[in-house]
Design a protein around this motif. Structure first.
Motif, PDB file in Angstrom:
ATOM      1  N   ALA A   1       0.845  -0.944  -0.328  1.00 19.10           N
ATOM      2  CA  ALA A   1       0.638  -0.139  -0.174  1.00 19.10           C
ATOM      3  C   ALA A   1       0.770   1.424   0.198  1.00 19.10           C
ATOM      4  O   ALA A   1       0.203   2.148  -0.134  1.00 19.10           O
ATOM      5  CB  ALA A   1      -1.044   0.027   1.317  1.00 19.10           C
ATOM      6  N   ALA A   2       2.081   1.026   0.752  1.00 16.75           N
ATOM      7  CA  ALA A   2       2.830   2.152   0.632  1.00 16.75           C
ATOM      8  C   ALA A   2       3.408   2.803  -0.402  1.00 16.75           C
ATOM      9  O   ALA A   2       3.578   3.677  -0.799  1.00 16.75           O
ATOM     10  CB  ALA A   2       3.840   2.272   1.995  1.00 16.75           C
ATOM     11  N   PHE A   3       4.211   1.284  -1.329  1.00 18.23           N
ATOM     12  CA  PHE A   3       4.682   2.053  -3.118  1.00 18.23           C
ATOM     13  C   PHE A   3       3.450   2.176  -3.351  1.00 18.23           C
ATOM     14  O   PHE A   3       3.679   3.036  -4.905  1.00 18.23           O
ATOM     15  CB  PHE A   3       4.795   0.490  -3.198  1.00 18.23           C
ATOM     16  N   MET A   4       2.156   1.592  -2.754  1.00 16.90           N
ATOM     17  CA  MET A   4       0.883   1.748  -4.240  1.00 16.90           C
ATOM     18  C   MET A   4       0.596   3.835  -4.460  1.00 16.90           C
ATOM     19  O   MET A   4       0.469   4.011  -4.885  1.00 16.90           O
ATOM     20  CB  MET A   4      -0.292   1.135  -3.783  1.00 16.90           C
ATOM     21  N   TYR A   5       1.161   3.966  -2.979  1.00 18.75           N
ATOM     22  CA  TYR A   5       0.470   5.004  -2.240  1.00 18.75           C
ATOM     23  C   TYR A   5       1.240   6.167  -3.481  1.00 18.75           C
ATOM     24  O   TYR A   5       1.356   7.383  -3.891  1.00 18.75           O
ATOM     25  CB  TYR A   5       0.306   5.140  -1.173  1.00 18.75           C
ATOM     26  N   GLU A   6       2.274   5.472  -3.216  1.00 21.40           N
ATOM     27  CA  GLU A   6       3.488   6.588  -4.687  1.00 21.40           C
ATOM     28  C   GLU A   6       3.323   6.805  -5.893  1.00 21.40           C
ATOM     29  O   GLU A   6       3.562   7.740  -5.991  1.00 21.40           O
ATOM     30  CB  GLU A   6       5.432   6.309  -3.558  1.00 21.40           C
ATOM     31  N   ALA A   7       2.658   6.408  -5.816  1.00 22.87           N
ATOM     32  CA  ALA A   7       2.501   5.989  -7.910  1.00 22.87           C
ATOM     33  C   ALA A   7       1.129   6.023  -7.957  1.00 22.87           C
ATOM     34  O   ALA A   7       0.256   5.930  -6.705  1.00 22.87           O
ATOM     35  CB  ALA A   7       2.332   4.546  -7.729  1.00 22.87           C
ATOM     36  N   GLN A   8       0.676   7.480  -8.019  1.00 27.21           N
ATOM     37  CA  GLN A   8      -0.390   8.408  -8.349  1.00 27.21           C
ATOM     38  C   GLN A   8      -1.472   7.976  -8.432  1.00 27.21           C
ATOM     39  O   GLN A   8      -1.484   7.012  -9.921  1.00 27.21           O
ATOM     40  CB  GLN A   8      -0.097  10.271  -8.897  1.00 27.21           C
ATOM     41  N   GLY A   9      -2.406   8.078  -8.261  1.00 26.44           N
ATOM     42  CA  GLY A   9      -4.074   7.136  -9.032  1.00 26.44           C
ATOM     43  C   GLY A   9      -4.362   5.847  -8.669  1.00 26.44           C
ATOM     44  O   GLY A   9      -5.224   4.846  -9.258  1.00 26.44           O
ATOM     45  N   PHE A  10      -3.706   5.417  -7.435  1.00 24.08           N
ATOM     46  CA  PHE A  10      -4.426   4.197  -6.885  1.00 24.08           C
ATOM     47  C   PHE A  10      -4.557   4.150  -5.319  1.00 24.08           C
ATOM     48  O   PHE A  10      -4.642   3.171  -4.081  1.00 24.08           O
ATOM     49  CB  PHE A  10      -2.923   3.210  -6.320  1.00 24.08           C
ATOM     50  N   THR A  11      -5.882   4.983  -5.161  1.00 28.52           N
ATOM     51  CA  THR A  11      -5.793   5.545  -4.138  1.00 28.52           C
ATOM     52  C   THR A  11      -7.155   4.403  -3.264  1.00 28.52           C
ATOM     53  O   THR A  11      -7.329   4.423  -2.192  1.00 28.52           O
ATOM     54  CB  THR A  11      -6.831   6.992  -3.731  1.00 28.52           C
ATOM     55  N   THR A  12      -7.997   4.319  -4.885  1.00 32.26           N
ATOM     56  CA  THR A  12      -8.828   2.708  -4.046  1.00 32.26           C
ATOM     57  C   THR A  12      -7.927   1.739  -3.420  1.00 32.26           C
ATOM     58  O   THR A  12      -8.438   1.115  -3.204  1.00 32.26           O
ATOM     59  CB  THR A  12     -10.086   2.395  -5.024  1.00 32.26           C
ATOM     60  N   LEU A  13      -7.255   1.665  -4.348  1.00 27.42           N
ATOM     61  CA  LEU A  13      -6.150  -0.219  -3.830  1.00 27.42           C
ATOM     62  C   LEU A  13      -6.381   0.165  -2.330  1.00 27.42           C
ATOM     63  O   LEU A  13      -5.055  -0.328  -1.930  1.00 27.42           O
ATOM     64  CB  LEU A  13      -5.183   0.048  -5.424  1.00 27.42           C
ATOM     65  N   VAL A  14      -5.137   1.222  -2.646  1.00 24.55           N
ATOM     66  CA  VAL A  14      -4.114   1.646  -1.152  1.00 24.55           C
ATOM     67  C   VAL A  14      -5.100   1.155   0.355  1.00 24.55           C
ATOM     68  O   VAL A  14      -5.064   0.598   0.874  1.00 24.55           O
ATOM     69  CB  VAL A  14      -3.888   3.087  -1.574  1.00 24.55           C
ATOM     70  N   ILE A  15      -6.870   1.805  -0.392  1.00 24.96           N
ATOM     71  CA  ILE A  15      -7.292   1.445   0.506  1.00 24.96           C
ATOM     72  C   ILE A  15      -7.515  -0.009   1.138  1.00 24.96           C
ATOM     73  O   ILE A  15      -8.260   0.054   2.508  1.00 24.96           O
ATOM     74  CB  ILE A  15      -8.666   2.690   0.738  1.00 24.96           C
ATOM     75  N   ILE A  16      -8.152  -0.636   0.110  1.00 24.25           N
ATOM     76  CA  ILE A  16      -8.175  -1.918   0.378  1.00 24.25           C
ATOM     77  C   ILE A  16      -6.511  -2.303   0.938  1.00 24.25           C
ATOM     78  O   ILE A  16      -7.283  -3.325   1.699  1.00 24.25           O
ATOM     79  CB  ILE A  16      -8.916  -2.313  -1.642  1.00 24.25           C
ATOM     80  N   LEU A  17      -5.670  -2.416   0.390  1.00 25.75           N
ATOM     81  CA  LEU A  17      -4.844  -2.719   1.323  1.00 25.75           C
ATOM     82  C   LEU A  17      -4.671  -2.783   2.368  1.00 25.75           C
ATOM     83  O   LEU A  17      -3.757  -3.132   3.176  1.00 25.75           O
ATOM     84  CB  LEU A  17      -3.855  -2.189  -0.118  1.00 25.75           C
ATOM     85  N   ILE A  18      -4.627  -1.430   2.791  1.00 29.03           N
ATOM     86  CA  ILE A  18      -4.646  -0.972   4.151  1.00 29.03           C
ATOM     87  C   ILE A  18      -5.694  -1.084   4.912  1.00 29.03           C
ATOM     88  O   ILE A  18      -5.311  -2.041   5.968  1.00 29.03           O
ATOM     89  CB  ILE A  18      -4.613   0.320   4.085  1.00 29.03           C
ATOM     90  N   THR A  19      -7.069  -1.795   4.867  1.00 25.87           N
ATOM     91  CA  THR A  19      -7.891  -2.869   5.351  1.00 25.87           C
ATOM     92  C   THR A  19      -7.669  -4.004   5.578  1.00 25.87           C
ATOM     93  O   THR A  19      -7.400  -4.350   6.095  1.00 25.87           O
ATOM     94  CB  THR A  19      -9.147  -2.039   4.445  1.00 25.87           C
ATOM     95  N   ILE A  20      -7.092  -4.443   4.231  1.00 22.90           N
ATOM     96  CA  ILE A  20      -6.427  -5.892   4.101  1.00 22.90           C
ATOM     97  C   ILE A  20      -5.345  -6.329   5.182  1.00 22.90           C
ATOM     98  O   ILE A  20      -5.559  -7.541   6.384  1.00 22.90           O
ATOM     99  CB  ILE A  20      -5.966  -6.592   3.054  1.00 22.90           C
ATOM    100  N   ALA A  21      -4.716  -5.049   5.296  1.00 22.03           N
ATOM    101  CA  ALA A  21      -3.196  -4.973   6.616  1.00 22.03           C
ATOM    102  C   ALA A  21      -3.623  -5.113   7.520  1.00 22.03           C
ATOM    103  O   ALA A  21      -3.233  -5.919   8.712  1.00 22.03           O
ATOM    104  CB  ALA A  21      -2.458  -4.367   5.898  1.00 22.03           C
ATOM    105  N   ALA A  22      -4.837  -3.899   7.943  1.00 19.93           N
ATOM    106  CA  ALA A  22      -4.881  -3.586   9.532  1.00 19.93           C
ATOM    107  C   ALA A  22      -6.201  -5.502  10.051  1.00 19.93           C
ATOM    108  O   ALA A  22      -5.719  -5.535  11.075  1.00 19.93           O
ATOM    109  CB  ALA A  22      -5.757  -2.467   9.441  1.00 19.93           C
ATOM    110  N   THR A  23      -6.880  -5.280   9.542  1.00 18.55           N
ATOM    111  CA  THR A  23      -7.556  -6.396   9.435  1.00 18.55           C
ATOM    112  C   THR A  23      -6.603  -7.858   9.580  1.00 18.55           C
ATOM    113  O   THR A  23      -6.481  -8.819  10.774  1.00 18.55           O
ATOM    114  CB  THR A  23      -8.818  -7.048   8.020  1.00 18.55           C
TER     115      THR A  23
END
Length: 152
Positions: A107-129
């Motif tokens: 998610a941190a790497f996806m966040y650095e590449a612009q335009g992946f905000t939805t995917l970043v939220i999904i990955l962070i949610t999975i990681a937090a879970t």
């Protein structure tokens, strides 16, 4: 014997403290990622969280080994050790831990590449879970260890 129980409880509480601090650090990192703040500190904070989790694992190991001498063991202790230290449980626990770190780093790497905000939220949610699940398993094992010690 009473000294060993006190030391075990101290180790268990210290392990819980470091686990909770690591969870807090990861949660704050997730919030910083979602709110687009202080992106420079994120890798450093992830290293701190991994360090806190490592210290917690070490303290938990120390708590389990306090007062266990070769001469002190009997068949009941060996049976309890076999029942509580299943190899499959260990593998699943480490797998959950590693997957949560992989999803968080992804998610941190996806966040650095612009335009992946939805995917970043999904990955962070999975990681937090996954990290909540890992910590719940750790907490359950700590509670079981404390109750078994208090019963003896």
């Amino acid at each position: 014997m009473k000294k060993n129980k006190k030391r075990k409880i101290k180790y268990y509480f210290a392990a819980c403290f470091f686990t909770l601090s690591a969870l807090l650090e990861l949660a704050l990192n997730s919030l910083e990622i979602l709110q687009h703040r202080r992106q420079i500190d994120i890798p450093k904070n992830i290293v701190y969280a991994v360090f806190a989790i490592s210290v917690a694992a070490y303290l938990f190991y120390k708590a389990k080994t306090v007062g266990t001498d070769i001469d002190d063991e009997d068949e009941r202790d060996e049976f309890i050790a076999v029942k509580t230290d299943h190899q499959m449980y260990k593998i699943a626990n480490w797998l959950i831990y590693i997957l949560s770190l992989v999803f968080l780093i992804g998610a941190a790497f996806m966040y650095e590449a612009q335009g992946f905000t939805t995917l970043v939220i999904i990955l962070i949610t999975i990681a937090a879970t996954l990290s909540v699940l890992w910590n719940l398993l750790l907490l359950i094992e700590v509670i079981m260890g404390i109750t078994n010690e208090l019963r003896n």
